[in-house]
Design a protein around this motif. Structure first.
Motif, mmCIF file in Angstrom:
data_model
loop_
_atom_site.group_PDB
_atom_site.id
_atom_site.type_symbol
_atom_site.label_atom_id
_atom_site.label_comp_id
_atom_site.label_asym_id
_atom_site.label_seq_id
_atom_site.Cartn_x
_atom_site.Cartn_y
_atom_site.Cartn_z
ATOM 1 N N LYS A 52 0.830 -1.212 0.000
ATOM 2 C CA LYS A 52 0.000 0.000 0.000
ATOM 3 C C LYS A 52 0.860 1.255 0.000
ATOM 4 O O LYS A 52 0.533 2.243 -0.669
ATOM 5 C CB LYS A 52 -0.932 -0.002 1.215
ATOM 6 N N MET A 53 1.967 1.227 0.747
ATOM 7 C CA MET A 53 2.867 2.382 0.781
ATOM 8 C C MET A 53 3.489 2.627 -0.595
ATOM 9 O O MET A 53 3.547 3.768 -1.061
ATOM 10 C CB MET A 53 3.962 2.170 1.837
ATOM 11 N N LYS A 55 2.286 1.722 -3.531
ATOM 12 C CA LYS A 55 1.227 2.196 -4.430
ATOM 13 C C LYS A 55 0.923 3.671 -4.176
ATOM 14 O O LYS A 55 0.763 4.458 -5.109
ATOM 15 C CB LYS A 55 -0.029 1.349 -4.241
ATOM 16 N N SER A 56 0.864 4.051 -2.917
ATOM 17 C CA SER A 56 0.605 5.438 -2.553
ATOM 18 C C SER A 56 1.737 6.357 -3.029
ATOM 19 O O SER A 56 1.488 7.458 -3.516
ATOM 20 C CB SER A 56 0.435 5.556 -1.038
ATOM 21 N N MET A 57 2.972 5.903 -2.899
ATOM 22 C CA MET A 57 4.108 6.708 -3.353
ATOM 23 C C MET A 57 4.053 6.937 -4.858
ATOM 24 O O MET A 57 4.441 8.004 -5.340
ATOM 25 C CB MET A 57 5.433 6.037 -2.979
ATOM 26 N N GLN A 58 3.566 5.952 -5.598
ATOM 27 C CA GLN A 58 3.486 6.087 -7.045
ATOM 28 C C GLN A 58 2.411 7.085 -7.463
ATOM 29 O O GLN A 58 2.502 7.686 -8.524
ATOM 30 C CB GLN A 58 3.215 4.729 -7.694
ATOM 31 N N LYS A 59 1.403 7.273 -6.640
ATOM 32 C CA LYS A 59 0.299 8.181 -6.956
ATOM 33 C C LYS A 59 0.561 9.606 -6.479
ATOM 34 O O LYS A 59 -0.085 10.542 -6.938
ATOM 35 C CB LYS A 59 -0.987 7.696 -6.277
ATOM 36 N N THR A 60 1.461 9.768 -5.535
ATOM 37 C CA THR A 60 1.648 11.039 -4.859
ATOM 38 C C THR A 60 2.913 11.745 -5.334
ATOM 39 O O THR A 60 3.929 11.112 -5.568
ATOM 40 C CB THR A 60 1.745 10.812 -3.333
ATOM 41 N N THR A 61 2.831 13.054 -5.470
ATOM 42 C CA THR A 61 4.001 13.846 -5.796
ATOM 43 C C THR A 61 3.965 15.155 -5.008
ATOM 44 O O THR A 61 2.889 15.701 -4.761
ATOM 45 C CB THR A 61 4.101 14.140 -7.303
#
Length: 131
Positions: A52-53, A55-61
């Motif tokens: 989950k972390m 996946k979240s890093m890939q979506k967030t900038t």
């Protein structure tokens, strides 16, 4: 349940070679004992939480906020980093005003484990000059 502490001990004697094949590290530079402790720490995270972390890093900038950073910043990048590629570290450097970048040659995502003396000296110089 994924709220329990997950432990994945590194009992396979070939963990170092597998890490090298996956390009997680530069086997010629990494201290095996320190790297093993690092991998044990990473693999102790619940795998569902870890996924989950990621996946979240890939979506967030935070790219739009980088220009607002006003404190001295030193970006440390491994030129063989497969997780945070060099182009991204260079872009971050260009977006943070007055930042500095250290590109560690032949280093991966675990550059601090591979070349601790170089990185520690550069951080010491940065702190002395900028703070």
């Amino acid at each position: 349940p994924h709220n329990q502490h997950y432990i994945c001990p590194i009992s396979n004697p070939f963990w170092f070679q597998v890490g090298s094949l996956l390009q997680m590290m530069n086997p010629g530079l990494a201290d095996k004992k320190v790297l093993k402790e690092y991998i044990e720490h990473i693999t102790s995270v619940d795998p569902i939480l870890f996924a989950k972390m990621i996946k979240s890093m890939q979506k967030t900038t935070a790219e739009s906020q980088l220009k607002n950073i006003k404190v001295p910043s030193l970006i440390i990048a491994g030129d063989h980093d497969k997780f945070t590629p060099l182009w991204l570290s260079k872009k971050t450097h260009h977006l943070i005003p007055k930042s500095e970048i250290l590109i560690v040659r032949k280093a991966s995502h675990v550059a601090l484990i591979e070349q601790p003396a170089l990185i520690n000296l550069r951080i010491e110089k940065f702190l002395h000059e900028r703070l």
